[in-house]
Scaffold this motif. Structure first.
Motif, PDB file in Angstrom:
ATOM      1  N   SER A  70       0.820  -1.205   0.000  1.00  0.00           N
ATOM      2  CA  SER A  70       0.000   0.000   0.000  1.00  0.00           C
ATOM      3  C   SER A  70       0.856   1.256   0.000  1.00  0.00           C
ATOM      4  O   SER A  70       0.438   2.303  -0.493  1.00  0.00           O
ATOM      5  CB  SER A  70      -0.942  -0.002   1.213  1.00  0.00           C
ATOM      6  OG  SER A  70      -0.211  -0.151   2.421  1.00  0.00           O
ATOM      7  N   GLY A  71       2.071   1.160   0.543  1.00  0.00           N
ATOM      8  CA  GLY A  71       2.970   2.311   0.528  1.00  0.00           C
ATOM      9  C   GLY A  71       3.354   2.735  -0.873  1.00  0.00           C
ATOM     10  O   GLY A  71       3.608   3.926  -1.133  1.00  0.00           O
ATOM     11  N   SER A  72       3.393   1.770  -1.802  1.00  0.00           N
ATOM     12  CA  SER A  72       3.719   2.099  -3.185  1.00  0.00           C
ATOM     13  C   SER A  72       2.655   2.958  -3.834  1.00  0.00           C
ATOM     14  O   SER A  72       2.911   3.636  -4.838  1.00  0.00           O
ATOM     15  CB  SER A  72       3.898   0.815  -3.999  1.00  0.00           C
ATOM     16  OG  SER A  72       4.911  -0.001  -3.473  1.00  0.00           O
ATOM     17  N   CYS A  73       1.448   2.935  -3.261  1.00  0.00           N
ATOM     18  CA  CYS A  73       0.337   3.679  -3.850  1.00  0.00           C
ATOM     19  C   CYS A  73       0.394   5.164  -3.495  1.00  0.00           C
ATOM     20  O   CYS A  73      -0.401   5.954  -4.027  1.00  0.00           O
ATOM     21  CB  CYS A  73      -0.993   3.109  -3.358  1.00  0.00           C
ATOM     22  SG  CYS A  73      -1.153   1.319  -3.558  1.00  0.00           S
ATOM     23  N   LYS A  74       1.304   5.547  -2.617  1.00  0.00           N
ATOM     24  CA  LYS A  74       1.330   6.917  -2.109  1.00  0.00           C
ATOM     25  C   LYS A  74       2.574   7.680  -2.536  1.00  0.00           C
ATOM     26  O   LYS A  74       2.841   8.760  -2.017  1.00  0.00           O
ATOM     27  CB  LYS A  74       1.244   6.898  -0.579  1.00  0.00           C
ATOM     28  CG  LYS A  74       0.016   6.165  -0.047  1.00  0.00           C
ATOM     29  CD  LYS A  74       0.060   6.033   1.467  1.00  0.00           C
ATOM     30  CE  LYS A  74      -1.117   5.230   1.993  1.00  0.00           C
ATOM     31  NZ  LYS A  74      -1.053   5.047   3.476  1.00  0.00           N
ATOM     32  N   VAL A  75       3.352   7.126  -3.468  1.00  0.00           N
ATOM     33  CA  VAL A  75       4.589   7.780  -3.852  1.00  0.00           C
ATOM     34  C   VAL A  75       4.304   9.041  -4.642  1.00  0.00           C
ATOM     35  O   VAL A  75       3.235   9.204  -5.242  1.00  0.00           O
ATOM     36  CB  VAL A  75       5.478   6.833  -4.683  1.00  0.00           C
ATOM     37  CG1 VAL A  75       5.879   5.622  -3.876  1.00  0.00           C
ATOM     38  CG2 VAL A  75       4.778   6.410  -5.977  1.00  0.00           C
ATOM     39  N   GLY A  76       5.281   9.934  -4.657  1.00  0.00           N
ATOM     40  CA  GLY A  76       5.154  11.170  -5.413  1.00  0.00           C
ATOM     41  C   GLY A  76       5.459  10.942  -6.887  1.00  0.00           C
ATOM     42  O   GLY A  76       5.519   9.806  -7.358  1.00  0.00           O
ATOM     43  N   PRO A  77       5.671  12.032  -7.642  1.00  0.00           N
ATOM     44  CA  PRO A  77       5.909  11.889  -9.081  1.00  0.00           C
ATOM     45  C   PRO A  77       7.193  11.102  -9.359  1.00  0.00           C
ATOM     46  O   PRO A  77       8.229  11.320  -8.723  1.00  0.00           O
ATOM     47  CB  PRO A  77       6.028  13.338  -9.560  1.00  0.00           C
ATOM     48  CG  PRO A  77       6.386  14.128  -8.337  1.00  0.00           C
ATOM     49  CD  PRO A  77       5.707  13.432  -7.199  1.00  0.00           C
ATOM     50  N   LEU A  78       7.100  10.160 -10.272  1.00  0.00           N
ATOM     51  CA  LEU A  78       8.227   9.313 -10.644  1.00  0.00           C
ATOM     52  C   LEU A  78       8.662   9.692 -12.056  1.00  0.00           C
ATOM     53  O   LEU A  78       8.083   9.252 -13.044  1.00  0.00           O
ATOM     54  CB  LEU A  78       7.817   7.839 -10.579  1.00  0.00           C
ATOM     55  CG  LEU A  78       7.431   7.317  -9.183  1.00  0.00           C
ATOM     56  CD1 LEU A  78       6.629   6.040  -9.284  1.00  0.00           C
ATOM     57  CD2 LEU A  78       8.680   7.080  -8.344  1.00  0.00           C
ATOM     58  N   THR A  79       9.670  10.554 -12.140  1.00  0.00           N
ATOM     59  CA  THR A  79      10.154  10.998 -13.444  1.00  0.00           C
ATOM     60  C   THR A  79      11.669  10.945 -13.478  1.00  0.00           C
ATOM     61  O   THR A  79      12.340  11.161 -12.472  1.00  0.00           O
ATOM     62  CB  THR A  79       9.692  12.430 -13.769  1.00  0.00           C
ATOM     63  OG1 THR A  79      10.341  13.352 -12.895  1.00  0.00           O
ATOM     64  CG2 THR A  79       8.183  12.555 -13.602  1.00  0.00           C
ATOM     65  N   THR A  80      12.210  10.655 -14.657  1.00  0.00           N
ATOM     66  CA  THR A  80      13.653  10.634 -14.868  1.00  0.00           C
ATOM     67  C   THR A  80      13.979  11.305 -16.196  1.00  0.00           C
ATOM     68  O   THR A  80      13.178  11.316 -17.124  1.00  0.00           O
ATOM     69  CB  THR A  80      14.208   9.197 -14.887  1.00  0.00           C
ATOM     70  OG1 THR A  80      13.457   8.421 -15.830  1.00  0.00           O
ATOM     71  CG2 THR A  80      14.108   8.555 -13.517  1.00  0.00           C
ATOM     72  N   ASN A  81      15.183  11.853 -16.263  1.00  0.00           N
ATOM     73  CA  ASN A  81      15.663  12.547 -17.453  1.00  0.00           C
ATOM     74  C   ASN A  81      17.099  12.122 -17.685  1.00  0.00           C
ATOM     75  O   ASN A  81      17.983  12.419 -16.889  1.00  0.00           O
ATOM     76  CB  ASN A  81      15.556  14.061 -17.242  1.00  0.00           C
ATOM     77  CG  ASN A  81      16.285  14.857 -18.299  1.00  0.00           C
ATOM     78  OD1 ASN A  81      16.569  14.360 -19.389  1.00  0.00           O
ATOM     79  ND2 ASN A  81      16.607  16.106 -17.981  1.00  0.00           N
ATOM     80  N   PHE A  82      17.347  11.383 -18.776  1.00  0.00           N
ATOM     81  CA  PHE A  82      18.669  10.854 -19.061  1.00  0.00           C
ATOM     82  C   PHE A  82      19.412  11.648 -20.127  1.00  0.00           C
ATOM     83  O   PHE A  82      20.418  11.193 -20.657  1.00  0.00           O
ATOM     84  CB  PHE A  82      18.564   9.384 -19.486  1.00  0.00           C
ATOM     85  CG  PHE A  82      18.027   8.499 -18.397  1.00  0.00           C
ATOM     86  CD1 PHE A  82      18.813   8.138 -17.318  1.00  0.00           C
ATOM     87  CD2 PHE A  82      16.718   8.051 -18.436  1.00  0.00           C
ATOM     88  CE1 PHE A  82      18.319   7.342 -16.301  1.00  0.00           C
ATOM     89  CE2 PHE A  82      16.216   7.244 -17.424  1.00  0.00           C
ATOM     90  CZ  PHE A  82      17.011   6.891 -16.360  1.00  0.00           C
ATOM     91  N   GLY A  83      18.950  12.851 -20.434  1.00  0.00           N
ATOM     92  CA  GLY A  83      19.633  13.713 -21.377  1.00  0.00           C
ATOM     93  C   GLY A  83      19.327  13.375 -22.820  1.00  0.00           C
ATOM     94  O   GLY A  83      18.755  12.334 -23.142  1.00  0.00           O
TER      95      GLY A  83
END
Length: 219
Positions: A70-83
């Motif tokens: 259930s903790g996985s349901c509350k995470v914030g924005p998941l973004t990555t930028n690899f250039g």
């Protein structure tokens, strides 16, 4: 590589032995169908994860369903930028029972505004190293991320390295993953740091989905 990475993602999420059952599947696009799997104790929700990558304006998506905490349901924005125009965003939605038939998931909206931070960025396919260039972080990306994995099958070792910017949620968990499935061994780590501050390895789901999306884009 695509199939084994996808299977390994789900193998990391799923287990057996408790009463909760969730649909388990993965596929390119925004929908998939699979069998019900019984979740292990502690995995108390069904999760639907949608990952989207953009490379020079071209988008690819992959969806995965399985048991999550259930903790996985509350995470914030998941973004990555690899250039060099390569970004990867991930959204997760949780559900139980019949609600999973109508639950939808969206990826975090892109925020192209530079936030004043920068990180080394590069992608090395078939290589344990890559040529770093500094890229500007945007939006909520406040961490520098390093992803590395090796996939071994039949004596052939395939290394991949990725570096760039990431949001705090990407770096929230500490995990180093090694394992085998269907004759394929995967060893994977994800490390995050701020300038001058090291962080521990993070979770499997983000880099593994990122790797799967990257192979789709570059194949």
């Amino acid at each position: 590589m695509k199939a084994s990475l996808a299977v390994f993602i789900l193998a990391a999420l799923l287990a057996t032995g408790a009463c909760l059952q969730c649909e388990v599947c993965e596929a390119p696009g925004t929908s998939c169908k699979g069998d019900l799997e019984t979740c292990t104790a502690g995995f108390d929700s069904c999760g639907i994860v949608l990952a989207e990558s953009t490379l020079m304006g071209m988008k690819q998506q992959i969806i995965a369903k399985g048991c999550v905490t259930s903790g996985s349901c509350k995470v914030g924005p998941l973004t990555t930028n690899f250039g060099k125009g390569l970004t990867m965003n991930l959204g997760i939605a949780c559900c139980m029972g019949d609600a999973c038939k109508t639950t939808t998931v969206t990826v975090p909206p892109a925020d192209p505004k530079p936030n004043g931070r920068s990180c080394p960025a590069c992608v090395g396919m078939l290589s344990a190293k890559c040529h770093e260039e500094i890229t500007d972080c945007t939006g909520a990306e406040t961490r520098c991320v390093e992803v590395a994995w090796t996939e071994t099958k039949g004596g052939t070792v395939i290394p991949v390295t990725m570096k760039g910017c990431a949001t705090e949620a990407v770096c929230a968990n500490e995990t180093e993953v090694s394992g085998s499935f269907a004759g394929v061994r995967v060893d994977l780590t994800l490390k995050c740091k701020a300038p001058g501050t090291a962080r521990g390895p993070a979770g499997l789901l983000i880099p593994a989905l990122a790797g799967l999306l990257l192979t789709q884009l570059l194949s």
